[in-house]
Structures are given as C-alpha cells and as structure tokens.
Design a protein around this motif. Structure first.
Motif, mmCIF file in Angstrom:
data_model
loop_
_atom_site.group_PDB
_atom_site.id
_atom_site.type_symbol
_atom_site.label_atom_id
_atom_site.label_comp_id
_atom_site.label_asym_id
_atom_site.label_seq_id
_atom_site.Cartn_x
_atom_site.Cartn_y
_atom_site.Cartn_z
ATOM 1 N N SER A 83 0.812 -1.212 0.000
ATOM 2 C CA SER A 83 0.000 0.000 0.000
ATOM 3 C C SER A 83 0.851 1.269 0.000
ATOM 4 C CB SER A 83 -0.939 0.014 1.216
ATOM 5 O OG SER A 83 -0.202 0.156 2.416
ATOM 6 N N ILE A 84 2.164 1.124 0.193
ATOM 7 C CA ILE A 84 3.055 2.280 0.221
ATOM 8 C C ILE A 84 3.319 2.751 -1.207
ATOM 9 C CG2 ILE A 84 5.368 3.089 0.849
ATOM 10 C CD1 ILE A 84 5.356 1.019 3.098
ATOM 11 N N ASP A 85 3.179 4.040 -1.441
ATOM 12 C CA ASP A 85 3.435 4.599 -2.767
ATOM 13 C C ASP A 85 4.868 4.321 -3.190
ATOM 14 O OD1 ASP A 85 0.879 5.578 -2.943
ATOM 15 O OD2 ASP A 85 1.391 7.583 -2.222
ATOM 16 N N GLY A 86 5.033 3.808 -4.405
ATOM 17 C CA GLY A 86 6.363 3.536 -4.933
ATOM 18 C C GLY A 86 6.790 2.087 -4.818
ATOM 19 N N VAL A 87 6.056 1.268 -4.040
ATOM 20 C CA VAL A 87 6.390 -0.149 -3.896
ATOM 21 C C VAL A 87 5.622 -0.948 -4.954
ATOM 22 C CG1 VAL A 87 6.292 -2.170 -2.400
ATOM 23 C CG2 VAL A 87 6.869 0.067 -1.445
ATOM 24 N N ARG A 88 6.366 -1.578 -5.860
ATOM 25 C CA ARG A 88 5.722 -2.389 -6.895
ATOM 26 C C ARG A 88 5.537 -3.823 -6.442
ATOM 27 N NH1 ARG A 88 7.719 -5.285 -11.388
ATOM 28 N NH2 ARG A 88 9.814 -4.497 -11.104
ATOM 29 N N ASP A 89 6.498 -4.332 -5.674
ATOM 30 C CA ASP A 89 6.396 -5.709 -5.188
ATOM 31 C C ASP A 89 7.320 -5.862 -3.981
ATOM 32 O OD1 ASP A 89 5.579 -8.297 -4.989
ATOM 33 O OD2 ASP A 89 6.528 -9.002 -6.826
ATOM 34 N N ALA A 119 16.400 5.206 -1.536
ATOM 35 C CA ALA A 119 16.759 5.465 -0.135
ATOM 36 C C ALA A 119 15.548 5.941 0.662
ATOM 37 C CB ALA A 119 17.877 6.498 -0.076
ATOM 38 N N THR A 120 14.773 6.847 0.069
ATOM 39 C CA THR A 120 13.575 7.357 0.739
ATOM 40 C C THR A 120 12.532 6.264 0.917
ATOM 41 O OG1 THR A 120 13.964 9.543 -0.227
ATOM 42 C CG2 THR A 120 11.758 9.103 0.648
ATOM 43 N N LEU A 121 12.382 5.440 -0.124
ATOM 44 C CA LEU A 121 11.404 4.357 -0.071
ATOM 45 C C LEU A 121 11.776 3.338 1.006
ATOM 46 C CD1 LEU A 121 8.859 3.124 -1.294
ATOM 47 C CD2 LEU A 121 10.291 1.944 -2.953
ATOM 48 N N LEU A 122 13.061 2.990 1.101
ATOM 49 C CA LEU A 122 13.505 2.030 2.115
ATOM 50 C C LEU A 122 13.223 2.553 3.522
ATOM 51 C CD1 LEU A 122 16.895 0.649 0.749
ATOM 52 C CD2 LEU A 122 14.745 -0.578 1.007
ATOM 53 N N GLN A 123 13.430 3.849 3.719
ATOM 54 C CA GLN A 123 13.163 4.434 5.032
ATOM 55 C C GLN A 123 11.689 4.334 5.392
ATOM 56 O OE1 GLN A 123 14.449 8.493 5.439
ATOM 57 N NE2 GLN A 123 13.555 8.745 7.480
ATOM 58 N N THR A 124 10.819 4.618 4.413
ATOM 59 C CA THR A 124 9.373 4.535 4.643
ATOM 60 C C THR A 124 8.960 3.104 4.969
ATOM 61 O OG1 THR A 124 9.022 6.364 3.106
ATOM 62 C CG2 THR A 124 7.106 5.008 3.661
ATOM 63 N N VAL A 125 9.505 2.148 4.214
ATOM 64 C CA VAL A 125 9.175 0.744 4.447
ATOM 65 C C VAL A 125 9.680 0.293 5.812
ATOM 66 C CG1 VAL A 125 9.592 -1.618 3.667
ATOM 67 C CG2 VAL A 125 9.095 0.159 2.000
ATOM 68 N N GLN A 126 10.895 0.721 6.170
ATOM 69 C CA GLN A 126 11.445 0.326 7.452
ATOM 70 C C GLN A 126 10.604 0.858 8.610
ATOM 71 O OE1 GLN A 126 14.284 -1.787 7.843
ATOM 72 N NE2 GLN A 126 13.242 -1.884 9.821
ATOM 73 N N GLU A 127 10.109 2.082 8.474
ATOM 74 C CA GLU A 127 9.239 2.645 9.509
ATOM 75 C C GLU A 127 7.969 1.827 9.649
ATOM 76 O OE1 GLU A 127 8.662 6.641 8.269
ATOM 77 O OE2 GLU A 127 10.640 7.334 8.943
ATOM 78 N N PRO A 157 10.959 -1.478 -6.449
ATOM 79 C CA PRO A 157 10.320 -0.159 -6.559
ATOM 80 C C PRO A 157 9.678 0.079 -7.912
ATOM 81 C CG PRO A 157 12.655 0.047 -6.958
ATOM 82 C CD PRO A 157 12.413 -1.408 -6.683
ATOM 83 N N GLU A 158 8.798 1.052 -7.952
ATOM 84 C CA GLU A 158 8.289 1.548 -9.215
ATOM 85 C C GLU A 158 9.400 2.351 -9.904
ATOM 86 O OE1 GLU A 158 5.496 0.792 -10.468
ATOM 87 O OE2 GLU A 158 4.131 0.267 -8.827
ATOM 88 N N ALA A 159 9.283 2.500 -11.220
ATOM 89 C CA ALA A 159 10.296 3.227 -11.972
ATOM 90 C C ALA A 159 10.361 4.679 -11.505
ATOM 91 C CB ALA A 159 9.982 3.177 -13.467
ATOM 92 N N GLY A 160 11.583 5.172 -11.323
ATOM 93 C CA GLY A 160 11.780 6.570 -10.976
ATOM 94 C C GLY A 160 11.680 6.889 -9.499
ATOM 95 N N VAL A 161 11.481 5.880 -8.651
ATOM 96 C CA VAL A 161 11.352 6.121 -7.216
ATOM 97 C C VAL A 161 12.730 6.196 -6.569
ATOM 98 C CG1 VAL A 161 10.499 5.156 -5.046
ATOM 99 C CG2 VAL A 161 9.108 5.008 -7.102
ATOM 100 N N VAL A 162 12.929 7.149 -5.665
ATOM 101 C CA VAL A 162 14.190 7.267 -4.925
ATOM 102 C C VAL A 162 14.246 6.133 -3.904
ATOM 103 C CG1 VAL A 162 15.601 8.723 -3.436
ATOM 104 C CG2 VAL A 162 14.226 9.757 -5.258
#
Length: 267
Positions: A114-120, A146-154, A139-144
């Motif tokens: 459900s997190i924006d930018g996560v494709r699988d 490092a930022t996505l990993l931080q969001t997922v880790q939280e 990730p989805e194409a064009g997603v940063v």
C-alpha cells in the motif's frame, strides 16, 4: 432463499396456467383483456427480477463492481484508494480478514504494497536467525530508493508479530541492455509502430521479473513474435547484463537479485 430468475415468457405461461386452473377465464388470445392485464403485470415483474438478479450479484465480492464493491469494503473497514481498480480493491477486500487478524505474513505484505512507490515485495525468513526476516523491495520506476527504504522500514518497525527483527533491503539491481533487429515481411506496414510495440513488450517483460526469476529467451522471443504477423524473424545481437556481455541463453539471478531494463533498442 435465492429466487431463480424468470423471463417474461415464463411469467406469462405461469400466470395463464394459474388463471385457467382457478378462474372461468379462458380467452388469453392476443388483444384480449385478460392477456393485456397479464402482460402489463408480468412486464413489471420481469423488471423486478432483473433488478433482483443484479442486486444479488452485487452482494458478492466476486461479482460486485464500482459503488457496490465500495459498500462491501466499508463493511470490512477497507477503503478504496484513489484511482484503484476493482480487481485490486477486490483482492484487498478478500484478504482484509488477515489484516484485521494482526501482523501475519499476508497482512504485512498488504501493508507494504500500500506504500506509494512499492511495486512488489519479497520476504526472506531467518536472514538474521530464528524469528528474523528481510523484505526486498521492488520499486516503481523513478522512485528514490533510499527514501522508499526508510518509509518501508518505519512501517516494519510498527509491526513486530511476524518476527523479532525485520529489515527492509534493496535487491541487487542487474541492468539489462538489449539490442534487437527485426526481420519484416515485404508487405509489412507501419514498421515504426511495430518497433515501438516490441520495445514496450521487451521492457515490460524484464521490468516485471521478480527477484530470483530468470530471463527466459524463448519466452522473450515468443512475446516479440506475437506482436505482429509482419515479423518474420528476429535477432538479439547485443545482450549485456550488469555491463558484461552474456550469451543469448536463459539468464538466472540469485534470490536477492532482480533484473531491470536499462537500454532496450529495437530496429
């Protein structure tokens, strides 16, 4: 009790049979008063059966669409996201019971998707010992990343039922460079459109591979040939993975590696 749907003809036959058996009315020919009254009544009943049949179908999550699917989702406290398709929303509704139950594998997977930018996401258990696991993010194409990993880790840090330690990781990204030459029939038209379509097909095939999945050359060739009957043959004359030339054969990736298309040229 679900009432079986009846057609207008079936309603007319049943009404005529009942009137004939219980009343002295015998004239049901076209134009007769009895038939005219039955036709008016049964046309309204026929519409009722249509509405009833539709409403019954919309009461099941497997058939419900649009507004009716939203109502089912509301019952389970599962709201539709902006722009979400019926199929994706239906999948989440069907698994909402696992989400409500707590942080099991299915619930955690749905939370991360459900997190924006996560494709699988790909789960790997016991990476740090018993009770631990790692989640590799595609990730989805064009997603940063490092930022996505931080969001997922939280998000993972909020959930502890699945294991005593959870780590969000980026899979090893293996860039794929391909150059493909098409051989067209003499009667081929709109070659530029076909070339663009082939490029899209190849890109989507590689981009949708999950970590650990391999590139199957035969499947890639088949997808290309299926694009148009004007394609007589094709040739892969440039095939690089991770900046290294490889043979035109099936290419495997490790469980923590994923292919992604970087340069796809078709001519």
């Amino acid at each position: 009790m679900i009432v079986p749907k009846k057609t207008f003809a079936e309603l007319m036959d049943a009404a005529i049979a009942r009137l004939s058996a219980n009343t002295p009315i015998t004239n049901f020919a076209p134009g007769s008063i009895a038939r005219a009254l039955l036709e008016v009544t049964n046309s309204l009943l026929g519409e009722f059966y249509e509405v009833l049949d539709f409403n019954l179908a919309m009461a099941f999550v497997s058939h419900a669409k649009g507004y009716y699917l939203d109502l089912i989702g509301d019952l389970l406290d599962c709201k539709r996201r902006d722009g979400e398709s019926d199929d994706n929303y239906r999948y989440r509704i069907c698994h909402q019971v696992y989400v409500v139950a707590g942080c099991n594998l299915t619930a955690l997977r749905l939370e991360l998707l459900s997190i924006d930018g996560v494709r699988d996401v790909v789960f790997t258990p016991y990476t740090y010992g018993t009770g631990s696991f790692s989640v590799y993010i595609v990730p989805e194409a064009g997603v940063v990343m490092a930022t996505l990993l931080q969001t997922v880790q939280e998000k993972l840090d909020e959930k502890v039922a699945y294991g005593i330690r959870a780590q969000a990781l980026e899979p090893v990204m293996l860039p794929v460079d391909l150059k493909i030459r098409l051989v067209f029939s003499q009667a081929a038209q709109n070659k530029e459109i076909t070339v663009t379509q082939v490029q899209k097909v190849v890109w989507e095939y590689i981009a949708n591979l999950r970590p650990g999945e391999k590139i199957i050359v035969a499947e890639l060739v088949q997808r290309i040939m299926d694009v148009s009957e004007d394609i007589l043959d094709m040739e892969i004359y440039y095939f690089y993975i991770d900046d290294r030339p490889v043979l035109v054969t099936n290419q495997e990736s490790a469980w923590d590696e994923v292919f992604y298309p970087r340069l796809i040229e078709v001519s």
